[in-house]
Design an enzyme around this catalytic site. Structure first.
Site, PDB file in Angstrom:
ATOM      1  N   TRP A   1     -10.594  -2.225  -9.295  1.00 34.32           N
ATOM      2  CA  TRP A   1      -9.119  -1.328  -8.939  1.00 34.32           C
ATOM      3  C   TRP A   1      -8.690  -2.522 -10.396  1.00 34.32           C
ATOM      4  O   TRP A   1      -7.216  -1.506 -11.164  1.00 34.32           O
ATOM      5  CB  TRP A   1      -8.541  -2.652  -7.710  1.00 34.32           C
ATOM      6  CG  TRP A   1      -8.874  -1.652  -6.695  1.00 34.32           C
ATOM      7  CD1 TRP A   1      -8.979  -2.795  -5.455  1.00 34.32           C
ATOM      8  CD2 TRP A   1      -8.757  -0.551  -6.258  1.00 34.32           C
ATOM      9  NE1 TRP A   1      -9.348  -2.245  -4.459  1.00 34.32           N
ATOM     10  CE2 TRP A   1      -9.046  -1.047  -5.037  1.00 34.32           C
ATOM     11  CE3 TRP A   1      -8.253   0.406  -6.519  1.00 34.32           C
ATOM     12  CZ2 TRP A   1      -8.901   0.561  -3.908  1.00 34.32           C
ATOM     13  CZ3 TRP A   1      -8.398   1.973  -5.508  1.00 34.32           C
ATOM     14  CH2 TRP A   1      -8.580   1.789  -3.970  1.00 34.32           C
TER      15      TRP A   1
ATOM     16  N   ASP B   1      -5.781  -5.015  -6.495  1.00 41.11           N
ATOM     17  CA  ASP B   1      -5.611  -3.642  -5.290  1.00 41.11           C
ATOM     18  C   ASP B   1      -3.800  -3.254  -5.567  1.00 41.11           C
ATOM     19  O   ASP B   1      -4.090  -2.128  -5.982  1.00 41.11           O
ATOM     20  CB  ASP B   1      -5.349  -3.890  -3.896  1.00 41.11           C
ATOM     21  CG  ASP B   1      -6.856  -4.576  -3.792  1.00 41.11           C
ATOM     22  OD1 ASP B   1      -6.695  -5.972  -4.237  1.00 41.11           O
ATOM     23  OD2 ASP B   1      -7.528  -4.696  -2.740  1.00 41.11           O
TER      24      ASP B   1
ATOM     25  N   ASP C   1       0.781  -1.627   0.121  1.00 43.52           N
ATOM     26  CA  ASP C   1       0.337   0.477   0.053  1.00 43.52           C
ATOM     27  C   ASP C   1       0.572   1.144  -0.072  1.00 43.52           C
ATOM     28  O   ASP C   1      -0.131   2.360  -0.240  1.00 43.52           O
ATOM     29  CB  ASP C   1      -1.151  -0.323   1.422  1.00 43.52           C
ATOM     30  CG  ASP C   1      -2.097  -0.640   1.337  1.00 43.52           C
ATOM     31  OD1 ASP C   1      -2.341  -1.290  -0.037  1.00 43.52           O
ATOM     32  OD2 ASP C   1      -1.903  -1.258   1.787  1.00 43.52           O
TER      33      ASP C   1
ATOM     34  N   THR D   1     -10.255 -15.308  -2.043  1.00 45.29           N
ATOM     35  CA  THR D   1     -10.676 -13.843  -1.697  1.00 45.29           C
ATOM     36  C   THR D   1     -10.360 -13.646  -0.263  1.00 45.29           C
ATOM     37  O   THR D   1      -9.519 -14.198   0.428  1.00 45.29           O
ATOM     38  CB  THR D   1     -11.931 -13.740  -2.103  1.00 45.29           C
ATOM     39  OG1 THR D   1     -12.421 -12.600  -2.403  1.00 45.29           O
ATOM     40  CG2 THR D   1     -12.059 -14.915  -1.051  1.00 45.29           C
TER      41      THR D   1
ATOM     42  N   GLY E   1      -6.202 -18.990  -6.080  1.00 45.56           N
ATOM     43  CA  GLY E   1      -6.856 -17.983  -6.143  1.00 45.56           C
ATOM     44  C   GLY E   1      -7.619 -17.951  -5.112  1.00 45.56           C
ATOM     45  O   GLY E   1      -8.375 -18.747  -4.083  1.00 45.56           O
TER      46      GLY E   1
HETATM   47  N1  GLY Z   1      -7.363  -1.557  -0.813  1.00 45.95           N
HETATM   48  C1  GLY Z   1      -7.553  -2.437   0.514  1.00 45.95           C
HETATM   49  C2  GLY Z   1      -9.442  -2.311  -0.136  1.00 45.95           C
HETATM   50  O1  GLY Z   1     -10.184  -2.203  -1.494  1.00 45.95           O
HETATM   51  O2  GLY Z   1     -10.298  -2.308   0.174  1.00 45.95           O
END
Ligand code: GLY
Length: 385
Positions: free
Chosen positions: A239, A163, A102, A223, A221
């Protein structure tokens, strides 16, 4: 269906200006509260509480201050944004919650923006240090940036998430300003791996995907914030819709735009009547919550994608129309105008439904992307990303 977006949108300049006036009103209302603190990731009963420079979201507040400075030219926003830079410096120096991808969200919107808008050399230096920390998360064998946690944590090792596409511009930018190719190469590899493994055959997306860090082979994958491993978390898809064209801006790889149109079609095909997605695209009607923040991110992504389609391509106008129609709906039905106690901007977002966080609340990134979308449609905006 993208074909439905042929009609001229109803969104007018006047309506955008009114929405931006409301946003500025809320920013002004928050200006004296969030001086050395930041709004929490999401509101509680529509009110953001104060938190320090923690988690992944402070950059969205600082980023909104930079947008307000650009739109108004008012020095008070520049000063407020600059006043927050020491807390970003402290965070890097103390390595406080920097074991995360992030860093891109955080330092692009606070420091790259400061550098691009005002030539602030300290901010440039700080953003480059953040890019170095982000680069440390690049796993050569797997060709990806690990999203979360310590690189040796078995639960997180080799895990990429969709993300992260939004964090890559910090790396591309670092290559541009230093001339060191390594950041670019890491980002370009990560985006290729994301396209290959996070995106399924039908152009829906996994939220997260594990790679074998020893062999570089794909694993599976999973979630984290979506309804199920094999469903499509709406914000993840958003995203992707914004993140792939951002990589295209730096790499010029046309396949990324082609892929984005497929992601966008999947997203647009699953919107309810008012065009604001449910929190997971498995839902297309019924009582589940919407995620207005995903809608705002998608608007920015659709506008960015449309820019890179040929002028002669009829879908270019349709993606723009889709973006403007969603934005119109957000303005008309999702702004916090009629909730006087709220210090937020966009209502009805969901942070993490499976873990019960921020359900039907304001989310600070939703507010940011909503503002960015409005800035995009009302001026020739040069991206911070
Ligand atoms: N990047 C974290 C979210 O979208 O919750």
């Amino acid at each position: 269906m993208i074909e439905q977006f042929t009609a001229t949108k109803r969104l007018t300049r006047e309506r955008c200006d009114e929405a931006m006036a409301f946003i500025r009103q809320q920013i002004d209302r928050n200006l004296e509260t969030f001086v050395n603190t930041f709004p929490a990731e999401c509101s509680t009963n529509q009110v953001y509480e104060q938190v320090g420079n923690v988690a992944w979201t402070p950059g969205f507040w600082t980023g909104m201050l930079w947008l307000a400075f650009e739109v108004t030219g008012d020095e008070k926003y520049r000063l407020a944004a600059e006043n927050q830079l020491p807390s970003y410096r402290q965070r890097v120096d103390e390595k406080r919650y920097t074991e995360t991808h992030d860093l891109g969200f955080l330092y692009t919107l606070s420091c790259v923006s400061a550098y691009k808008l005002t030539g602030n050399e300290d901010a440039k230096q700080l953003a480059l240090e953040a890019a170095d920390l982000l680069y440390e998360r690049y796993l050569e064998k797997a060709g990806i940036i690990q999203a979360w946690g310590n690189l040796k944590d078995p639960k997180q090792q080799g895990r990429m998430i969709i993300d992260c596409l939004m964090n890559l511009p910090l790396l591309y930018w670092a290559s541009e300003v230093t001339g060191d190719q390594k950041y670019y190469d890491a980002a370009a590899s990560h985006v290729r791996q994301s396209a290959k493994y996070l995106i399924r055959e039908d152009a829906s997306s996994f939220h997260t995907f594990y790679m074998d860090t020893e062999t570089g082979e794909p694993k599976y994958g999973r979630t984290a914030q979506g309804y199920a491993d094999d469903s499509c978390w709406s914000r993840g898809q958003a995203w992707g819709i914004y993140g792939f064209p951002l990589s295209y801006r730096y790499t010029g790889d046309g396949e990324l735009i082609e892929l984005t149109t497929k992601l966008a079609n999947y997203f647009l095909d699953r919107l309810p009547e008012d065009l604001v997605c449910y929190w997971d695209l498995i839902f297309t009607d019924g009582p589940e919550e919407r995620d207005s923040s995903a809608a705002a991110i998608a608007v920015c992504g659709l506008l960015e994608t449309a820019k890179h389609l040929p002028l002669t391509d009829p879908t270019r106008r349709r993606y723009e129309n889709a973006a403007l129609s969603i934005l119109d709906s957000l303005i008309l039905h999702y702004m916090a105008r009629d909730v006087p106690e709220s210090n937020g901007i966009l209502l009805h977002a969901v942070y993490g439904k499976p873990n019960g966080t921020g359900i039907d609340e304001c989310c600070i990134w939703g507010d940011y992307y909503f503002y960015e979308a409005l800035v995009r449609v009302t001026r020739d905006w040069k991206l911070y990303w």
